[in-house]
Design a protein around this motif. Structure first.
Motif, short mmCIF file in Angstrom:
data_model
loop_
_atom_site.label_atom_id
_atom_site.label_comp_id
_atom_site.label_asym_id
_atom_site.label_seq_id
_atom_site.Cartn_x
_atom_site.Cartn_y
_atom_site.Cartn_z
N ILE A 266 0.86 -1.13 0.00
CA ILE A 266 -0.01 0.10 -0.04
C ILE A 266 0.73 1.34 -0.01
N CYS A 267 0.37 2.22 -0.58
CA CYS A 267 1.11 3.60 -0.77
C CYS A 267 1.16 4.10 1.15
N ARG A 268 2.47 4.72 1.20
CA ARG A 268 2.12 5.23 2.55
C ARG A 268 1.60 6.64 2.56
N ARG A 269 1.63 7.46 1.61
CA ARG A 269 0.99 8.87 1.20
C ARG A 269 0.21 8.83 0.13
N GLY A 270 -1.12 8.69 0.26
CA GLY A 270 -1.93 8.76 -0.83
C GLY A 270 -2.13 7.72 -1.67
N GLN A 271 -2.86 7.89 -2.65
CA GLN A 271 -3.34 6.72 -3.32
C GLN A 271 -2.30 6.23 -4.58
N TYR A 272 -1.50 7.14 -4.94
CA TYR A 272 -0.38 6.63 -5.79
C TYR A 272 0.86 6.84 -5.12
N CYS A 273 1.70 5.87 -5.71
CA CYS A 273 3.17 5.99 -5.22
C CYS A 273 4.11 5.27 -6.36
N ASN A 274 5.41 5.37 -6.21
CA ASN A 274 6.31 4.64 -7.15
C ASN A 274 6.72 3.50 -6.20
N ARG A 275 6.20 2.31 -6.58
CA ARG A 275 6.19 1.09 -5.90
C ARG A 275 7.62 0.41 -5.97
N THR A 276 8.56 0.94 -6.91
CA THR A 276 10.10 0.51 -6.76
C THR A 276 11.04 1.09 -5.64
N LYS A 277 10.39 2.14 -5.02
CA LYS A 277 10.93 2.74 -3.74
C LYS A 277 10.52 1.90 -2.66
N GLU A 278 11.21 1.50 -1.83
CA GLU A 278 10.81 0.90 -0.43
C GLU A 278 10.26 1.84 0.60
N ASN A 279 10.70 3.02 0.46
CA ASN A 279 10.16 4.17 1.19
C ASN A 279 9.01 4.62 1.17
N GLU A 280 8.56 4.11 0.07
CA GLU A 280 7.03 4.84 -0.45
C GLU A 280 5.83 3.81 -0.18
N THR A 281 6.39 2.50 0.26
CA THR A 281 5.08 1.67 0.47
C THR A 281 5.46 1.02 1.83
N ASP A 282 4.20 0.37 1.91
CA ASP A 282 4.39 -0.88 3.29
C ASP A 282 3.99 -1.97 2.63
N LEU A 283 4.72 -3.23 3.19
CA LEU A 283 4.35 -4.50 2.80
C LEU A 283 3.27 -5.21 3.88
N VAL A 284 2.23 -5.55 3.29
CA VAL A 284 1.01 -6.19 4.08
C VAL A 284 0.32 -7.33 3.80
N ALA A 285 0.27 -8.12 4.77
CA ALA A 285 -0.49 -9.31 4.57
C ALA A 285 -2.13 -9.15 3.97
N THR A 286 -2.74 -9.96 3.18
CA THR A 286 -3.98 -9.47 2.69
C THR A 286 -4.72 -10.74 2.68
N MET A 287 -6.34 -10.45 2.73
CA MET A 287 -7.33 -11.51 2.31
C MET A 287 -8.18 -10.66 1.38
N ASN A 288 -8.27 -11.57 0.33
CA ASN A 288 -9.08 -10.98 -1.00
C ASN A 288 -8.62 -9.78 -1.37
N ASN A 289 -7.10 -9.32 -1.20
CA ASN A 289 -6.48 -8.12 -1.53
C ASN A 289 -7.00 -6.97 -0.82
N VAL A 290 -7.37 -7.33 0.69
CA VAL A 290 -7.45 -6.17 1.48
C VAL A 290 -6.65 -6.48 2.69
N SER A 291 -6.02 -5.51 3.38
CA SER A 291 -5.26 -5.69 4.48
C SER A 291 -6.13 -5.00 5.73
N PHE A 292 -6.27 -5.85 6.63
CA PHE A 292 -7.19 -5.23 7.85
C PHE A 292 -6.33 -4.17 8.54
N HIS A 293 -7.20 -3.16 8.81
CA HIS A 293 -6.73 -2.03 9.67
C HIS A 293 -7.62 -1.71 10.84
N LEU A 294 -6.79 -1.57 11.92
CA LEU A 294 -7.39 -1.62 13.33
C LEU A 294 -8.29 -0.11 13.30
N PRO A 295 -9.41 -0.10 13.89
CA PRO A 295 -10.02 1.07 14.14
C PRO A 295 -9.13 1.85 15.15
#
Length: 481
Positions: A266-295
């Motif tokens: 997922i992009c750390r800031r906003g909807q779009y990012c350069n996914r080739t740069k590690e500092n712009e994305t977070d690696l997450v586990a997913t179910m049906n392509n959605v990662s759970f976010h705590l309230p």
């Protein structure tokens, strides 16, 4: 933030719960961050009439065996840094009942190992728990065999094996008879290593000793246990058979879900990012392509009970993945053009929503996106019937015919094998998912207890995980994002 706010430093909370109808070995553990690796313990439920009413020969002694791992790094730091890369952080050692064993040393001195003293001819009920964060373990005692009698606090038809495979969260009850020549025998716990092209990580074996009280000379069978890794495979995982017949052939299924398991970014800031740069994305586990976010404000269960805003922020877990592809294509493990198309994902507070008493069937499908490892799936508050499992992509046209609807095993944790699938069925009666109230007083969600933990916004008290300021998404389905 699912059932409650966290218990803050210098505060306490007493859990009161009902275990009626359950017998066997369960366990308790922390749910904040990675603290489960160090804050846990056995929870043993015996029959009302005592050990004499076990559906197997009464053991002479019962022994909890907790397999775990030991981390040099602070576990809260591990949780924070894993947002950048899952694969850079791993435990430094494995433990049996908290003991490192003689394969590890500190300043050149071998560490103490776990020792189980036994007497010739006596029977021992080992209550085995895998409390490690990630690794499945092979467990073997040189020169001895196990008779498995229960899994996840459900009795099984006893069967004999010399090797137990146990995933994180699982429990296995097994009888061991001290029937070998007197001596000392290695008890070995060995983490499983995924096959290439999976990322290869250090896997730390540990060992203890089964020691006959009447004789203390070193045994010669230790190497047999150490050789178990070369003969073990994923196909040797524990396969359980239930004690009582559970005929599901006439059970009508109300809900069907097909859930893919994988990784994404997922992009750390906003909807779009350069996914080739590690500092712009977070690696997450997913179910049906959605990662759970705590309230961030009100726990889901509390919001559900009081009918307040938390429910409006919920996303319904999609009943199927957003796109169909070859889920188990090994080339997707390595970053490439096709993988890049499938990698982007989203984060949301999501949950399935079921009517009370609904019969739910779920197929969990492992995927190869950035990894192809096995996935232990644990269902809080319920037991589930394990209908079938297999390797490769689930194919309803042929695999449904393989379902065991006559006497399926009943568990609370099941392993989705490497690049494979598992089909389960359960009855929704506990509000761990969002489960609506039932028709009777006993099937209503009870109010929060009077000493229920409250959420504090004090920056010195609340763990870092609860400072996420992602705005709530006020939609009902993920396809509306």
């Amino acid at each position: 933030m699912v059932t409650q706010c966290s218990i803050l430093p210098n505060q306490n909370f007493t859990y009161r719960f009902n275990v009626a109808g359950q017998e066997g070995t369960l366990w308790w553990h922390a749910h904040v961050s990675c603290l489960r690796a160090t804050l846990h313990g056995a929870l043993i439920i015996r029959p009302r009439l005592g050990a004499s009413s076990y559906p197997f020969p009464k053991p002479d002694r019962e022994v909890p065996i907790i397999i775990g791992d030991w981390w040099k790094m602070d576990l809260a730091e591990v949780a924070r840094k894993m947002k950048d890369n899952f694969f850079d952080y791993f435990p430094s050692a494995s433990t049996i009942d908290g003991k490192l064993g003689d394969l590890f040393n500190c300043s050149g001195v071998a560490e103490d190992g776990y020792v189980l003293d036994v007497e010739p001819g006596k029977t021992y009920l080992l209550r085995i728990i895998n409390a490690a964060l990630f690794s499945e373990y092979f467990l073997k005692i040189a020169g001895h065999r196990f008779t498995v009698v229960a899994c996840d606090a459900n009795y099984v038809s006893p069967y004999t094996t010399d090797l137990i495979v146990i995933a994180p969260g699982e429990t296995v009850d097994a009888l061991v008879v001290a029937d070998a020549p007197p001596g000392k025998y290695y008890m070995v716990a060995l983490p499983n290593q995924a096959k290439l092209p999976e990322t290869q990580t250090p896997e730390a074996t540990t060992r203890g000793i089964v020691q006959y009280k009447s004789h203390h000379s070193p045994g010669s069978n230790g190497e047999e246990a150490l050789r178990s890794r070369r003969t073990a495979s994923k196909e040797e995982e524990v396969q359980v058979q239930p004690v009582m017949r559970r005929n599901l052939t006439s059970l009508r299924v109300d809900e069907h879900l097909f859930v893919t398991l994988g990784l994404g970014t997922i992009c750390r800031r906003g909807q779009y990012c350069n996914r080739t740069k590690e500092n712009e994305t977070d690696l997450v586990a997913t179910m049906n392509n959605v990662s759970f976010h705590l309230p961030t404000t009100t726990p889901l269960l509390e919001a559900h009970y009081h009918h307040i805003g938390g429910e409006d922020a919920l996303i319904l877990l999609p009943e199927k993945p957003p796109r169909v592809f070859n889920y188990t294509d090994r080339s997707l493990i390595i970053v490439g053009p096709v993988e890049k198309l499938l990698e982007p994902t989203s984060r949301a507070t999501m949950a399935p929503w079921f009517q009370y008493g609904s019969v739910v069937e779920m197929v969990f499908q492992g995927t190869a996106i950035l990894q192809g490892d096995s996935n232990p799936m644990h269902l809080h508050g319920h037991d589930m019937f394990v209908l079938a499992q297999g390797l490769g992509n689930f194919d309803a046209a042929k695999d449904v015919a393989r379902y065991n609807l006559v006497n399926p095993p009943l568990k609370n944790t099941v392993v989705v094998p490497n690049l494979g699938w598992v089909a389960i069925r359960f009855v929704a009666y506990n509000p761990v998912f969002i489960v609506e109230d039932g028709p009777t007083t006993n099937t209503l969600l009870p109010p929060p207890p009077v000493d229920f933990p409250s959420c504090s916004r004090n920056d010195n008290l609340v763990p870092d995980e609860y400072h996420l300021q992602t705005p709530e998404i006020k939609v009902s389905r993920i396809d509306e994002i």
